[in-house]
Scaffold this motif. Structure first.
Motif, short mmCIF file in Angstrom:
data_model
loop_
_atom_site.label_atom_id
_atom_site.label_comp_id
_atom_site.label_asym_id
_atom_site.label_seq_id
_atom_site.Cartn_x
_atom_site.Cartn_y
_atom_site.Cartn_z
N GLU A 21 0.82 -1.21 0.00
CA GLU A 21 0.00 0.00 0.00
C GLU A 21 0.86 1.26 0.00
N HIS A 22 1.97 1.22 0.74
CA HIS A 22 2.88 2.36 0.77
C HIS A 22 3.48 2.60 -0.62
N GLN A 23 3.85 1.54 -1.29
CA GLN A 23 4.40 1.66 -2.65
C GLN A 23 3.37 2.31 -3.58
N LEU A 24 2.11 1.93 -3.44
CA LEU A 24 1.05 2.53 -4.26
C LEU A 24 0.91 4.03 -3.98
N LEU A 25 1.04 4.42 -2.72
CA LEU A 25 0.97 5.84 -2.39
C LEU A 25 2.07 6.62 -3.10
#
Length: 178
Positions: free
Chosen positions: A74-78
């Protein structure tokens, strides 16, 4: 020096310390979102490390590893949704690379846990080492973004010094120039 800028404290010695630091001094919306996401990721790392070190419950360890894996994703997507000012920084590319290596290490540790493989301890150690490196890269990225003048911050009239050069900021960040 602008009042909202803070130097990295010398006491960042746990993932929880990093999480608390990230909640301080938000400069703009992108910075706030990145800091919040990093704080969440740091908390997941702290929980996974603590559970792995203090619990014999393999199911609990696997749950924290799975939550960490999802949180890193999820952090990578942000990151992909951050503005172009972030994407233009050299440190952004270095941070993305470090995050990819961390995600790979988390996946290897998670798989070793699930298969109860003998390499689990080695995978865990690699994950923990990469977690420190990745969060360090993230802090450098935030510092470079906010100190590079990409963020509008209120100035302190008592301090009219010119902003430090990128070299001075890098030396200060590394602890060599005060």
């Amino acid at each position: 020096m602008p009042a909202s800028r803070t130097l990295l404290p010398q006491s960042l010695q746990s993932f929880g310390d990093i999480s608390r630091f990230l909640r301080e001094g938000v400069a703009d919306e992108d910075s706030r979102q990145l800091r919040d996401s990093l704080g969440h990721l740091s908390g997941l790392i702290e929980e996974a490390v603590r559970t792995r070190r203090t619990s014999a419950d393999t199911e609990a360890i696997q749950r924290t590893a799975a939550a960490l894996f999802q949180g890193a994703r999820e952090h990578q997507l942000l990151l992909t949704g951050l503005g172009s000012a972030w994407h233009g920084l050299y440190e952004f590319t270095a941070y993305q690379r470090a995050l990819w290596e961390l995600r790979t290490a988390i996946a290897a540790w998670k798989e070793a846990l699930e298969q109860r493989h003998a390499s689990e301890a080695i995978c865990f150690d690699k994950f923990e080492l990469l977690a420190w490196r990745t969060l360090g890269e993230a802090l450098l990225l935030i510092d470079m973004y906010e100190c590079d003048g990409r963020v509008e911050t209120p100035t302190d009239p008592a301090s009219e010094r010119p902003p430090p050069s990128w070299w001075q900021r890098a030396r200060r960040w590394l602890g060599r120039g005060r």
